[in-house]
Design a protein around this motif. Structure first.
Motif, PDB file in Angstrom:
ATOM      1  N   ALA A 176      37.149  51.918  38.244  1.00 14.33           N
ATOM      2  CA  ALA A 176      36.217  50.776  38.295  1.00 14.33           C
ATOM      3  C   ALA A 176      35.359  50.719  37.037  1.00 14.33           C
ATOM      4  CB  ALA A 176      35.341  50.860  39.540  1.00 14.33           C
ATOM      5  N   ALA A 177      34.893  51.867  36.576  1.00 10.65           N
ATOM      6  CA  ALA A 177      34.053  51.902  35.375  1.00 10.65           C
ATOM      7  C   ALA A 177      34.853  51.516  34.134  1.00 10.65           C
ATOM      8  CB  ALA A 177      33.434  53.287  35.204  1.00 10.65           C
ATOM      9  N   LEU A 178      36.079  52.017  34.012  1.00  9.84           N
ATOM     10  CA  LEU A 178      36.923  51.652  32.869  1.00  9.84           C
ATOM     11  C   LEU A 178      37.253  50.163  32.881  1.00  9.84           C
ATOM     12  CD1 LEU A 178      39.357  54.706  32.800  1.00  9.84           C
ATOM     13  CD2 LEU A 178      37.703  54.080  31.021  1.00  9.84           C
ATOM     14  N   ASP A 179      37.573  49.633  34.043  1.00  9.13           N
ATOM     15  CA  ASP A 179      37.865  48.201  34.173  1.00  9.13           C
ATOM     16  C   ASP A 179      36.660  47.375  33.742  1.00  9.13           C
ATOM     17  OD1 ASP A 179      38.938  45.663  35.039  1.00  9.13           O
ATOM     18  OD2 ASP A 179      37.915  45.956  36.956  1.00  9.13           O
ATOM     19  N   ASN A 180      35.485  47.779  34.179  1.00 16.53           N
ATOM     20  CA  ASN A 180      34.280  47.044  33.825  1.00 16.53           C
ATOM     21  C   ASN A 180      33.990  47.147  32.338  1.00 16.53           C
ATOM     22  OD1 ASN A 180      31.254  46.364  33.802  1.00 16.53           O
ATOM     23  ND2 ASN A 180      32.009  45.770  35.823  1.00 16.53           N
ATOM     24  N   ALA A 181      34.220  48.312  31.758  1.00 17.95           N
ATOM     25  CA  ALA A 181      34.020  48.472  30.321  1.00 17.95           C
ATOM     26  C   ALA A 181      34.948  47.532  29.552  1.00 17.95           C
ATOM     27  CB  ALA A 181      34.245  49.929  29.910  1.00 17.95           C
ATOM     28  N   CYS A 182      36.208  47.469  29.960  1.00 15.13           N
ATOM     29  CA  CYS A 182      37.140  46.534  29.312  1.00 15.13           C
ATOM     30  C   CYS A 182      36.646  45.099  29.460  1.00 15.13           C
ATOM     31  CB  CYS A 182      38.537  46.661  29.913  1.00 15.13           C
ATOM     32  SG  CYS A 182      39.452  48.132  29.406  1.00 15.13           S
TER      33      CYS A 182
ATOM     34  N   LEU B  58      37.769  37.548  34.129  1.00 16.42           N
ATOM     35  CA  LEU B  58      38.419  38.243  35.242  1.00 16.42           C
ATOM     36  C   LEU B  58      39.497  39.165  34.687  1.00 16.42           C
ATOM     37  CD1 LEU B  58      39.041  35.510  37.965  1.00 16.42           C
ATOM     38  CD2 LEU B  58      37.475  37.439  38.089  1.00 16.42           C
ATOM     39  N   THR B  59      39.656  40.310  35.332  1.00 13.71           N
ATOM     40  CA  THR B  59      40.757  41.211  34.989  1.00 13.71           C
ATOM     41  C   THR B  59      42.027  40.665  35.607  1.00 13.71           C
ATOM     42  OG1 THR B  59      39.266  43.102  34.980  1.00 13.71           O
ATOM     43  CG2 THR B  59      41.612  43.582  35.237  1.00 13.71           C
ATOM     44  N   VAL B  60      43.119  40.672  34.834  1.00 14.36           N
ATOM     45  CA  VAL B  60      44.406  40.237  35.386  1.00 14.36           C
ATOM     46  C   VAL B  60      45.407  41.384  35.480  1.00 14.36           C
ATOM     47  CG1 VAL B  60      44.148  37.816  34.745  1.00 14.36           C
ATOM     48  CG2 VAL B  60      45.250  39.368  33.147  1.00 14.36           C
ATOM     49  N   GLU B  61      45.144  42.487  34.750  1.00 14.02           N
ATOM     50  CA  GLU B  61      46.073  43.618  34.791  1.00 14.02           C
ATOM     51  C   GLU B  61      45.413  44.818  34.151  1.00 14.02           C
ATOM     52  OE1 GLU B  61      48.601  46.353  32.634  1.00 14.02           O
ATOM     53  OE2 GLU B  61      47.448  44.788  31.661  1.00 14.02           O
ATOM     54  N   PHE B  62      45.697  46.012  34.688  1.00 17.53           N
ATOM     55  CA  PHE B  62      45.326  47.237  33.989  1.00 17.53           C
ATOM     56  C   PHE B  62      46.232  48.376  34.409  1.00 17.53           C
ATOM     57  CE2 PHE B  62      42.011  47.308  37.441  1.00 17.53           C
ATOM     58  CZ  PHE B  62      42.387  48.469  38.095  1.00 17.53           C
ATOM     59  N   LYS B  63      46.302  49.375  33.537  1.00 17.77           N
ATOM     60  CA  LYS B  63      47.023  50.612  33.817  1.00 17.77           C
ATOM     61  C   LYS B  63      46.102  51.759  33.446  1.00 17.77           C
ATOM     62  CE  LYS B  63      50.995  53.457  32.658  1.00 17.77           C
ATOM     63  NZ  LYS B  63      50.272  54.685  32.962  1.00 17.77           N
TER      64      LYS B  63
ATOM     65  N   VAL C  27      41.469  45.257  21.643  1.00 18.50           N
ATOM     66  CA  VAL C  27      42.615  45.467  20.766  1.00 18.50           C
ATOM     67  C   VAL C  27      43.029  44.134  20.154  1.00 18.50           C
ATOM     68  CG1 VAL C  27      45.051  46.154  20.688  1.00 18.50           C
ATOM     69  CG2 VAL C  27      43.419  47.440  22.102  1.00 18.50           C
ATOM     70  N   LYS C  28      43.121  43.100  21.009  1.00 23.40           N
ATOM     71  CA  LYS C  28      43.541  41.780  20.559  1.00 23.40           C
ATOM     72  C   LYS C  28      42.827  40.720  21.382  1.00 23.40           C
ATOM     73  CE  LYS C  28      46.779  38.528  19.172  1.00 23.40           C
ATOM     74  NZ  LYS C  28      46.127  37.411  19.730  1.00 23.40           N
ATOM     75  N   PRO C  29      41.882  40.022  20.755  1.00 30.31           N
ATOM     76  CA  PRO C  29      41.238  38.919  21.483  1.00 30.31           C
ATOM     77  C   PRO C  29      42.136  37.687  21.429  1.00 30.31           C
ATOM     78  CG  PRO C  29      40.271  39.134  19.300  1.00 30.31           C
ATOM     79  CD  PRO C  29      41.304  40.226  19.439  1.00 30.31           C
ATOM     80  N   GLY C  30      42.084  36.902  22.489  1.00 25.87           N
ATOM     81  CA  GLY C  30      42.846  35.660  22.532  1.00 25.87           C
ATOM     82  C   GLY C  30      42.010  34.550  23.133  1.00 25.87           C
ATOM     83  N   ARG C  31      42.516  33.340  23.055  1.00 26.70           N
ATOM     84  CA  ARG C  31      41.790  32.204  23.619  1.00 26.70           C
ATOM     85  C   ARG C  31      41.682  32.333  25.135  1.00 26.70           C
ATOM     86  NH1 ARG C  31      42.575  27.470  25.863  1.00 26.70           N
ATOM     87  NH2 ARG C  31      44.826  27.528  25.780  1.00 26.70           N
ATOM     88  N   THR C  32      42.773  32.768  25.769  1.00 26.89           N
ATOM     89  CA  THR C  32      42.778  32.929  27.217  1.00 26.89           C
ATOM     90  C   THR C  32      42.850  34.389  27.640  1.00 26.89           C
ATOM     91  OG1 THR C  32      43.885  30.790  27.432  1.00 26.89           O
ATOM     92  CG2 THR C  32      43.935  32.226  29.349  1.00 26.89           C
ATOM     93  N   LEU C  33      43.735  35.170  27.010  1.00 25.19           N
ATOM     94  CA  LEU C  33      43.924  36.569  27.382  1.00 25.19           C
ATOM     95  C   LEU C  33      43.447  37.492  26.260  1.00 25.19           C
ATOM     96  CD1 LEU C  33      47.484  36.451  28.990  1.00 25.19           C
ATOM     97  CD2 LEU C  33      45.267  36.447  30.150  1.00 25.19           C
TER      98      LEU C  33
ATOM     99  N   THR D  23      44.214  43.866  30.540  1.00 25.04           N
ATOM    100  CA  THR D  23      44.274  42.483  30.083  1.00 25.04           C
ATOM    101  C   THR D  23      43.261  41.688  30.886  1.00 25.04           C
ATOM    102  OG1 THR D  23      46.627  42.746  29.644  1.00 25.04           O
ATOM    103  CG2 THR D  23      45.778  40.489  29.707  1.00 25.04           C
ATOM    104  N   LEU D  24      42.437  40.933  30.170  1.00 26.46           N
ATOM    105  CA  LEU D  24      41.380  40.156  30.815  1.00 26.46           C
ATOM    106  C   LEU D  24      41.546  38.688  30.462  1.00 26.46           C
ATOM    107  CD1 LEU D  24      40.044  43.058  29.611  1.00 26.46           C
ATOM    108  CD2 LEU D  24      38.743  42.416  31.633  1.00 26.46           C
ATOM    109  N   MET D  25      41.168  37.839  31.390  1.00 29.58           N
ATOM    110  CA  MET D  25      41.345  36.404  31.228  1.00 29.58           C
ATOM    111  C   MET D  25      39.996  35.713  31.115  1.00 29.58           C
ATOM    112  SD  MET D  25      43.266  33.731  33.791  1.00 29.58           S
ATOM    113  CE  MET D  25      42.104  33.915  35.119  1.00 29.58           C
ATOM    114  N   ALA D  26      39.895  34.848  30.106  1.00 27.02           N
ATOM    115  CA  ALA D  26      38.702  34.015  29.969  1.00 27.02           C
ATOM    116  C   ALA D  26      38.809  32.861  30.947  1.00 27.02           C
ATOM    117  CB  ALA D  26      38.602  33.472  28.546  1.00 27.02           C
TER     118      ALA D  26
END
Length: 158
Positions: A64-70, A85-90, A109-115, A139-142
């Protein structure tokens, strides 16, 4: 490491406010220790009530802490008005989560418009030494404002 430019000049205040609205982080005793564009360090002290049967901090808490940090690292690069929102993590659990204090460091690592793709690492401090205990790639979604969203929201309440 690449230096990112935030799209929102108020990224620090908005990201901090978003983090502070998360009651789960408050419950876990997690706080922001450092915040820069595309980077965040979260911190948490050891507490017995967060452990599993062997006395280590539970993997769910670490995750949970790592997800929130991302999420917060990615959010610092989002435009004004965006949500996240988070859409995926490992997660890889590398060592038992034992220590007096825990740090969760995330970088974009790589910012994107949506992901946006992030990496994070969890460290446990014990007897003055820091040990890497887990890693995450996420991977997080805007959630960008949509045309007509205000009108749709108003109609939904009727």
């Amino acid at each position: 490491m690449a230096r990112f430019q935030p799209k929102n000049p108020d990224y620090r205040e908005i990201a901090t406010a978003t983090f502070n609205q998360q009651r789960a982080m408050k419950t876990l005793g997690i706080s922001i220790a450092r915040l820069e564009p595309g980077e965040v360090d979260l911190a948490m002290n050891y507490r017995d009530e967060l452990t599993q049967q062997h006395g280590f901090i539970h993997a769910g808490i670490i995750t949970a802490a790592l997800d929130n940090a991302c999420g917060i690292a990615a959010f610092t690069l989002m435009p004004a008005g965006a949500g996240i929102l988070t859409v995926e993590f490992k997660t890889n659990l590398l060592a038992p989560a034992r220590g007096e204090r825990f740090t969760f460091r995330a970088t974009v690592v790589k910012p994107g418009r949506t992901l946006t793709v992030c990496e994070a690492r969890a460290y446990a401090a014990h007897d003055g030494a820091e040990t890497l205990i887990a890693t995450m790639s996420g991977t997080l979604m805007a959630l960008l404002p949509r045309e007509g969203a205000v009108r749709d929201k108003a109609l939904a309440s009727v």
